[in-house]
Design an enzyme around this catalytic site. Structure first.
Site, PDB file in Angstrom:
ATOM      1  N   SER A 125       0.637  -1.700  -0.087  1.00 60.61           N
ATOM      2  CA  SER A 125      -0.018   0.234  -0.192  1.00 60.61           C
ATOM      3  C   SER A 125       0.771   1.090   0.447  1.00 60.61           C
ATOM      4  O   SER A 125       0.117   2.507  -0.213  1.00 60.61           O
ATOM      5  CB  SER A 125      -0.715  -0.060   1.290  1.00 60.61           C
ATOM      6  OG  SER A 125      -2.016  -1.637   1.754  1.00 60.61           O
ATOM      7  N   HIS A 146      -1.258  -2.351  -7.552  1.00 57.91           N
ATOM      8  CA  HIS A 146      -1.692  -2.453  -6.289  1.00 57.91           C
ATOM      9  C   HIS A 146      -3.145  -2.244  -6.057  1.00 57.91           C
ATOM     10  O   HIS A 146      -4.178  -1.380  -6.638  1.00 57.91           O
ATOM     11  CB  HIS A 146      -1.263  -0.889  -5.030  1.00 57.91           C
ATOM     12  CG  HIS A 146      -2.084  -0.181  -4.504  1.00 57.91           C
ATOM     13  ND1 HIS A 146      -2.219   1.033  -3.490  1.00 57.91           N
ATOM     14  CD2 HIS A 146      -2.316  -1.612  -3.124  1.00 57.91           C
ATOM     15  CE1 HIS A 146      -2.753   0.697  -2.905  1.00 57.91           C
ATOM     16  NE2 HIS A 146      -2.973  -0.628  -2.083  1.00 57.91           N
ATOM     17  N   GLU A 158      -3.384   0.485  -9.164  1.00 57.93           N
ATOM     18  CA  GLU A 158      -2.356   1.386  -9.415  1.00 57.93           C
ATOM     19  C   GLU A 158      -1.267   0.744  -9.450  1.00 57.93           C
ATOM     20  O   GLU A 158      -0.440  -0.629  -8.862  1.00 57.93           O
ATOM     21  CB  GLU A 158      -2.060   2.332  -8.214  1.00 57.93           C
ATOM     22  CG  GLU A 158      -3.260   3.725  -7.635  1.00 57.93           C
ATOM     23  CD  GLU A 158      -2.686   4.052  -6.475  1.00 57.93           C
ATOM     24  OE1 GLU A 158      -3.006   4.760  -5.976  1.00 57.93           O
ATOM     25  OE2 GLU A 158      -2.002   3.367  -5.041  1.00 57.93           O
ATOM     26  N   ASN A 196      -3.529   6.222  -1.617  1.00 49.89           N
ATOM     27  CA  ASN A 196      -3.310   6.359   0.082  1.00 49.89           C
ATOM     28  C   ASN A 196      -2.473   7.636   0.648  1.00 49.89           C
ATOM     29  O   ASN A 196      -3.329   8.081   1.576  1.00 49.89           O
ATOM     30  CB  ASN A 196      -2.638   5.164   0.416  1.00 49.89           C
ATOM     31  CG  ASN A 196      -3.541   4.094  -0.017  1.00 49.89           C
ATOM     32  OD1 ASN A 196      -5.165   3.862   1.055  1.00 49.89           O
ATOM     33  ND2 ASN A 196      -3.435   2.479  -0.085  1.00 49.89           N
TER      34      ASN A 196
HETATM   35  N1  LIG Z   1      -6.148  -4.289   3.866  1.00 48.92           N
HETATM   36  C1  LIG Z   1      -6.696  -3.270   2.475  1.00 48.92           C
HETATM   37  O1  LIG Z   1      -7.341  -3.078   2.458  1.00 48.92           O
HETATM   38  C2  LIG Z   1      -5.441  -3.324   1.239  1.00 48.92           C
HETATM   39  C3  LIG Z   1      -5.260  -2.917   0.274  1.00 48.92           C
HETATM   40  C4  LIG Z   1      -4.323  -3.062  -0.373  1.00 48.92           C
HETATM   41  C5  LIG Z   1      -3.291  -3.555   0.152  1.00 48.92           C
HETATM   42  N2  LIG Z   1      -2.845  -4.003   0.520  1.00 48.92           N
HETATM   43  C6  LIG Z   1      -1.540  -4.273   1.097  1.00 48.92           C
HETATM   44  O2  LIG Z   1      -2.055  -5.745   0.893  1.00 48.92           O
HETATM   45  C7  LIG Z   1      -1.224  -6.705   1.535  1.00 48.92           C
HETATM   46  C8  LIG Z   1      -1.648  -7.448   2.416  1.00 48.92           C
HETATM   47  O3  LIG Z   1      -2.444  -6.971   3.961  1.00 48.92           O
HETATM   48  P1  LIG Z   1      -3.973  -7.910   4.037  1.00 48.92           P
HETATM   49  O4  LIG Z   1      -5.539  -6.558   4.261  1.00 48.92           O
HETATM   50  O5  LIG Z   1      -4.136  -9.124   2.691  1.00 48.92           O
HETATM   51  O6  LIG Z   1      -3.143  -8.014   5.478  1.00 48.92           O
HETATM   52  P2  LIG Z   1      -3.887  -9.692   6.256  1.00 48.92           P
HETATM   53  O7  LIG Z   1      -3.996  -9.066   7.707  1.00 48.92           O
HETATM   54  O8  LIG Z   1      -4.821 -10.147   5.798  1.00 48.92           O
HETATM   55  O9  LIG Z   1      -3.210 -10.585   5.895  1.00 48.92           O
HETATM   56  C9  LIG Z   1      -1.358 -10.596   5.425  1.00 48.92           C
HETATM   57  C10 LIG Z   1      -0.360 -11.788   5.331  1.00 48.92           C
HETATM   58  O10 LIG Z   1       0.030 -11.862   5.293  1.00 48.92           O
HETATM   59  C11 LIG Z   1       0.797 -12.787   6.075  1.00 48.92           C
HETATM   60  N3  LIG Z   1       1.442 -12.963   6.346  1.00 48.92           N
HETATM   61  C12 LIG Z   1       2.043 -12.323   7.845  1.00 48.92           C
HETATM   62  N4  LIG Z   1       3.339 -12.102   8.318  1.00 48.92           N
HETATM   63  C13 LIG Z   1       3.873 -13.161   7.312  1.00 48.92           C
HETATM   64  C14 LIG Z   1       5.766 -13.347   7.809  1.00 48.92           C
HETATM   65  N5  LIG Z   1       6.253 -12.712   7.906  1.00 48.92           N
HETATM   66  N6  LIG Z   1       5.565 -13.628   6.396  1.00 48.92           N
HETATM   67  C15 LIG Z   1       5.262 -14.003   4.996  1.00 48.92           C
HETATM   68  N7  LIG Z   1       3.585 -13.427   5.585  1.00 48.92           N
HETATM   69  C16 LIG Z   1       3.311 -13.221   6.245  1.00 48.92           C
HETATM   70  C17 LIG Z   1      -0.396 -12.888   6.330  1.00 48.92           C
HETATM   71  O11 LIG Z   1      -0.474 -14.610   7.139  1.00 48.92           O
HETATM   72  C18 LIG Z   1      -1.771 -12.707   5.685  1.00 48.92           C
HETATM   73  O12 LIG Z   1      -1.976 -14.349   5.026  1.00 48.92           O
HETATM   74  C19 LIG Z   1      -0.211  -5.426   2.503  1.00 48.92           C
HETATM   75  O13 LIG Z   1       1.284  -5.170   1.850  1.00 48.92           O
HETATM   76  C20 LIG Z   1      -1.265  -4.704   2.508  1.00 48.92           C
HETATM   77  O14 LIG Z   1      -0.632  -2.850   2.506  1.00 48.92           O
HETATM   78  C21 LIG Z   1      -4.056  -4.109   1.475  1.00 48.92           C
END
Ligand SMILES: NC(=O)c1ccc[n+]([C@@H]2O[C@H](COP(=O)([O-])OP(=O)(O)OC[C@H]3O[C@@H](n4cnc5c(N)ncnc54)[C@H](O)[C@@H]3O)[C@@H](O)[C@H]2O)c1
Length: 288
Positions: A125, A146, A158, A196
């Site tokens: 993000s 993204h 993005e 963001n």
């Molecule tokens: N939540 C949102 O609205 C959103 C939107 C766009 C992008 N993102 C990005 O997407 C990515 C994931 O976010 P999310 O919302 O799915 O988070 P989430 O907390 O739902 O999932 C995180 C994932 O990462 C894994 N994880 C945690 N620690 C880890 C490690 N040390 N090594 C490998 N895997 C690990 C977890 O097991 C899980 O599968 C992030 O980079 C976030 O910035 C999130």
């Protein structure tokens, strides 16, 4: 409209089975690609597929998806805990926790697994994509793709161009997003990209406003929905994004720009410390 062909993007890997990883699997499988979801444990990978299966089942029940289409989507997806299962992927989209060190380490490992032609993308993000790219031996083949939450529903993608990316990588990423039915925009590699960087000062200031006792969480959400015609208020959105991810985004923005608007509100930090991460844990600014 980007004319680049994505015919060579046949197999897509997704790293991470959280909110976004699961959504990305659905998006890529719906676009007709073979998809390999890799999570750290087989249990969490299987759980993400089970959730996707029941979500698609509900769409069939509501008449929004044909049963054979659902079966075809699910038939294209496999779930694994083995990173080496991604060896044949033409594109891998990483979507694990918003932590630069974790992502860099993962890309360094992945770099040794995939073939040299593969494009590696991060769904970060805010984090500097160039630092993730430099953890690999092919930084020209690394970019940001993204997606927004929930990925199957949100139209925008993005595409982030780090200094190291080749034109071909960026063109392929843009074309891939279009082939998934998304509206893709290109943006340079700076914290928060477009959305963001503009959104998070607003979300953060909503929390600070609540801390100051100006209005209740419910009334701030109601005000921004009704007064600005936003689909949801700031607290509902923070809970949807995840408070840990939101805090990581604000910290990355503050580190890069030093703007006090990006200094995370105290209660956001405390809620993350308490494990109240929003919808995904059943409790955030609201209870679920
Ligand atoms: N939540 C949102 O609205 C959103 C939107 C766009 C992008 N993102 C990005 O997407 C990515 C994931 O976010 P999310 O919302 O799915 O988070 P989430 O907390 O739902 O999932 C995180 C994932 O990462 C894994 N994880 C945690 N620690 C880890 C490690 N040390 N090594 C490998 N895997 C690990 C977890 O097991 C899980 O599968 C992030 O980079 C976030 O910035 C999130």
């Amino acid at each position: 409209m980007d004319e680049t062909s994505t015919d060579h993007i046949v197999t897509v890997g997704v790293l991470g089975s959280g909110i976004m990883g699961a959504g990305l699997v659905e998006v890529a499988a719906r676009s007709g690609r073979t998809v390999i979801l890799r999570s750290r444990t087989q249990e969490s990978a299987d759980a993400a597929i089970a959730k996707l299966t029941s979500g698609l089942g509900r769409q069939v029940d509501k008449g929004r998806l044909e049963a054979d289409e659902r079966d075809a989507i699910l038939g294209r997806i496999t779930a694994t805990s083995d990173l080496h299962a991604l060896a044949e992927c033409d594109l891998v989209v990483e979507s694990v926790v918003e932590d630069l060190d974790v992502k860099k380490e993962l890309f360094a490992t992945l770099d040794a697994v995939v073939e040299p032609h593969a494009i590696l993308a991060t769904n970060t993000s805010t984090l500097p994509v160039v630092e993730i790219a430099m953890a690999t031996s092919h930084p020209d083949r690394v970019c940001g793709i993204h997606f927004f939450n929930p990925a199957p529903m949100m139209k925008l993608v993005e595409v982030i161009r780090p200094l190291t990316a080749s034109d071909d990588t960026i063109a392929t990423a843009l074309a891939f997003a279009s082939s998934c039915g998304k509206d893709a925009v290109e943006v340079v590699d700076r914290a928060g990209f477009i959305v963001n960087a503009l959104l998070f000062p607003y979300l953060n200031n909503a929390v600070k406003m609540w801390e100051q006792g100006t209005a209740s969480i419910e009334d701030i959400d109601t005000a921004m929905q009704g007064g600005c015609n936003f689909p949801m208020g700031p607290f509902a959105l923070l809970d949807l994004v995840g408070l840990d991810t939101s805090l990581a985004i604000l910290d990355a923005l503050h580190t890069e720009f030093g703007d006090p608007n990006f200094m995370a509100a105290t209660s956001l930090k405390r809620m993350v410390a308490a494990g109240h991460l929003g919808r995904k844990t059943g409790r955030g600014f609201r209870a679920y």
